[in-house]
Design a protein around this motif. Structure first.
Motif, mmCIF file in Angstrom:
data_model
loop_
_atom_site.group_PDB
_atom_site.id
_atom_site.type_symbol
_atom_site.label_atom_id
_atom_site.label_comp_id
_atom_site.label_asym_id
_atom_site.label_seq_id
_atom_site.Cartn_x
_atom_site.Cartn_y
_atom_site.Cartn_z
ATOM 1 N N ARG A 182 -4.514 -4.101 6.826
ATOM 2 C CA ARG A 182 -4.719 -4.533 5.435
ATOM 3 C C ARG A 182 -4.187 -5.952 5.319
ATOM 4 O O ARG A 182 -3.071 -6.234 5.760
ATOM 5 C CB ARG A 182 -4.001 -3.625 4.442
ATOM 6 C CG ARG A 182 -4.054 -4.234 3.039
ATOM 7 C CD ARG A 182 -3.576 -3.317 1.969
ATOM 8 N NE ARG A 182 -4.530 -2.244 1.730
ATOM 9 C CZ ARG A 182 -4.443 -1.432 0.681
ATOM 10 N NH1 ARG A 182 -3.452 -1.564 -0.193
ATOM 11 N NH2 ARG A 182 -5.328 -0.474 0.519
ATOM 12 N N PRO A 238 -9.395 4.709 -7.682
ATOM 13 C CA PRO A 238 -8.812 4.540 -6.341
ATOM 14 C C PRO A 238 -7.288 4.581 -6.344
ATOM 15 O O PRO A 238 -6.679 4.854 -5.309
ATOM 16 C CB PRO A 238 -9.321 3.158 -5.902
ATOM 17 C CG PRO A 238 -9.720 2.455 -7.157
ATOM 18 C CD PRO A 238 -10.113 3.515 -8.136
ATOM 19 N N HIS A 295 -13.199 -2.250 1.266
ATOM 20 C CA HIS A 295 -12.212 -1.179 1.477
ATOM 21 C C HIS A 295 -13.000 0.059 1.925
ATOM 22 O O HIS A 295 -13.168 1.015 1.171
ATOM 23 C CB HIS A 295 -11.460 -0.916 0.174
ATOM 24 C CG HIS A 295 -10.174 -0.160 0.334
ATOM 25 N ND1 HIS A 295 -9.821 0.497 1.497
ATOM 26 C CD2 HIS A 295 -9.163 0.067 -0.549
ATOM 27 C CE1 HIS A 295 -8.641 1.086 1.322
ATOM 28 N NE2 HIS A 295 -8.219 0.830 0.100
ATOM 29 N N SER A 353 0.856 -1.200 0.000
ATOM 30 C CA SER A 353 0.000 0.000 0.000
ATOM 31 C C SER A 353 0.880 1.234 0.000
ATOM 32 O O SER A 353 1.912 1.271 0.672
ATOM 33 C CB SER A 353 -0.866 0.017 1.260
ATOM 34 O OG SER A 353 -1.502 1.271 1.415
ATOM 35 N N THR A 354 0.469 2.239 -0.727
ATOM 36 C CA THR A 354 1.077 3.567 -0.600
ATOM 37 C C THR A 354 0.052 4.534 0.004
ATOM 38 O O THR A 354 0.271 5.114 1.071
ATOM 39 C CB THR A 354 1.549 4.090 -1.970
ATOM 40 O OG1 THR A 354 2.592 3.237 -2.439
ATOM 41 C CG2 THR A 354 2.085 5.517 -1.875
ATOM 42 N N ARG A 355 -1.096 4.695 -0.687
ATOM 43 C CA ARG A 355 -2.086 5.687 -0.271
ATOM 44 C C ARG A 355 -2.686 5.398 1.105
ATOM 45 O O ARG A 355 -2.711 6.269 1.987
ATOM 46 C CB ARG A 355 -3.263 5.768 -1.272
ATOM 47 C CG ARG A 355 -3.035 6.694 -2.433
ATOM 48 C CD ARG A 355 -3.688 6.122 -3.662
ATOM 49 N NE ARG A 355 -2.959 4.928 -3.992
ATOM 50 C CZ ARG A 355 -1.852 4.930 -4.770
ATOM 51 N NH1 ARG A 355 -1.462 6.041 -5.321
ATOM 52 N NH2 ARG A 355 -1.182 3.826 -5.004
ATOM 53 N N THR A 356 -3.199 4.181 1.283
ATOM 54 C CA THR A 356 -3.922 3.884 2.523
ATOM 55 C C THR A 356 -2.965 3.969 3.715
ATOM 56 O O THR A 356 -3.271 4.606 4.724
ATOM 57 C CB THR A 356 -4.570 2.486 2.428
ATOM 58 O OG1 THR A 356 -5.276 2.419 1.185
ATOM 59 C CG2 THR A 356 -5.526 2.244 3.569
#
Ligand code: CP
Length: 292
Positions: free
Chosen positions: A99, A249, A126, A47-50
């Protein structure tokens, strides 16, 4: 103090409360927690964004973040997810963001006092992505009634599609789906539209990444063929509603589900979604940690 596992568990009024709190955080409101509160982010999938926006949200709220890296944790020695979260609970962590590639991993975490915020479970859900999508749509159109939202792409493997379909329908929007037939779940057949029809007729066009990591076989289409058949091409964008918006997203496969030149075009809200993600996650963390 409340978990957030799926969009299904949120009534429309509760969704609106989270969006309203996110707007207040965006406008500069702060939250005085009283005593220090401890949280941890458990990411067992990339993950980057979350991950980064939860960390940003936690810092903006003044929370104490206990570092956790799956690769150097005792998960590597075979410790279960339950025992991992129970351990964090024992040392004083009040909320965890998780996650995991296992769909509904949270079913094995029943009975814990530590609150669980789902940062994505396999192809399942999500919820914070959905909430930031809802905030972005509401900022644009003021509400959801009578809006049409097209969700286009790899529907079968998308937790974003599932969470958004549940929530948008509950809030009064019409959701239509499009994309390759082989990635189309049977339960959505009645809402199928061709890509051209759905893009031209919708207020928000949400494109989805092809989730190669969740496919058992490789697609027969090349990147170029997918783009021409199912992507938002420059010519399809010309046929969008004048006030229609583009959502994704992310991460984006530029030139596949959307033309490279459209990622930051006038109708794209893709980076606005990421900005909104921080405020949504602040609101969700507050909801998880405050006594109410
Ligand atoms: N949209 C989203 O979940 O992005 P990441 O996988 O980078 O967190």
């Amino acid at each position: 103090m409340k978990d957030l596992l799926t969009m299904n568990e949120l009534a429309p009024e509760e969704i609106m409360n989270i969006l309203d709190q996110a707007e207040r955080f965006k406008d500069g409101e702060s939250w005085n927690q009283g005593t220090s509160k401890y949280v941890a982010n458990l990411f067992f999938e990339a993950s980057t964004r979350t991950k980064c926006s939860f960390e940003m949200a936690e810092r903006k709220l003044g929370l104490e973040v206990i570092p956790f890296e799956a690769q150097t944790s005792s998960v590597q020695k075979g410790e279960s997810l339950y025992d991992t979260v129970r351990t964090l609970e024992a040392i004083g962590v009040e909320a965890v963001v998780i996650r995991h590639d296992l769909e509904r991993y949270f079913d094995e975490l029943g009975g814990l006092k530590t609150k669980v915020i789902n940062g994505g479970d396999g192809c399942g859900n999500h919820p914070t992505q959905c909430l930031l999508d809802l905030l972005t749509i509401r900022q644009e159109f003021g509400g959801f009634e009578n809006l049409q939202v097209a969700i286009i792409g790899d529907i079968a493997h998308s937790r974003v599609a599932r969470s958004n379909a549940e929530a948008l329908t509950k809030l009064g929007a019409k959701v239509v789906f499009s994309g390759p037939r082989e990635w189309f779940p049977p339960e959505y057949q009645d809402s199928y539209m061709t890509v051209d029809e759905s893009i031209a007729a919708s207020d928000a066009v949400m494109l989805l990444r092809i989730q190669h990591e969740r496919h058992s076989s490789t697609s027969l289409l090349t990147r170029e063929e997918y783009h021409e058949s199912f992507g938002l091409t420059v010519s399809r964008k010309e046929r969008m509603k004048e006030k229609g918006i583009i959502l994704h997203p992310a991460p984006v496969n530029r030139g596949v589900e959307i033309a490279d030149s459209l990622v930051e075009c006038d109708q794209s809200r893709i980076f606005k979604q990421m900005e909104n993600g921080v405020f949504i996650r602040m609101a969700v963390l507050k909801r998880a940690l405050e006594n109410n």
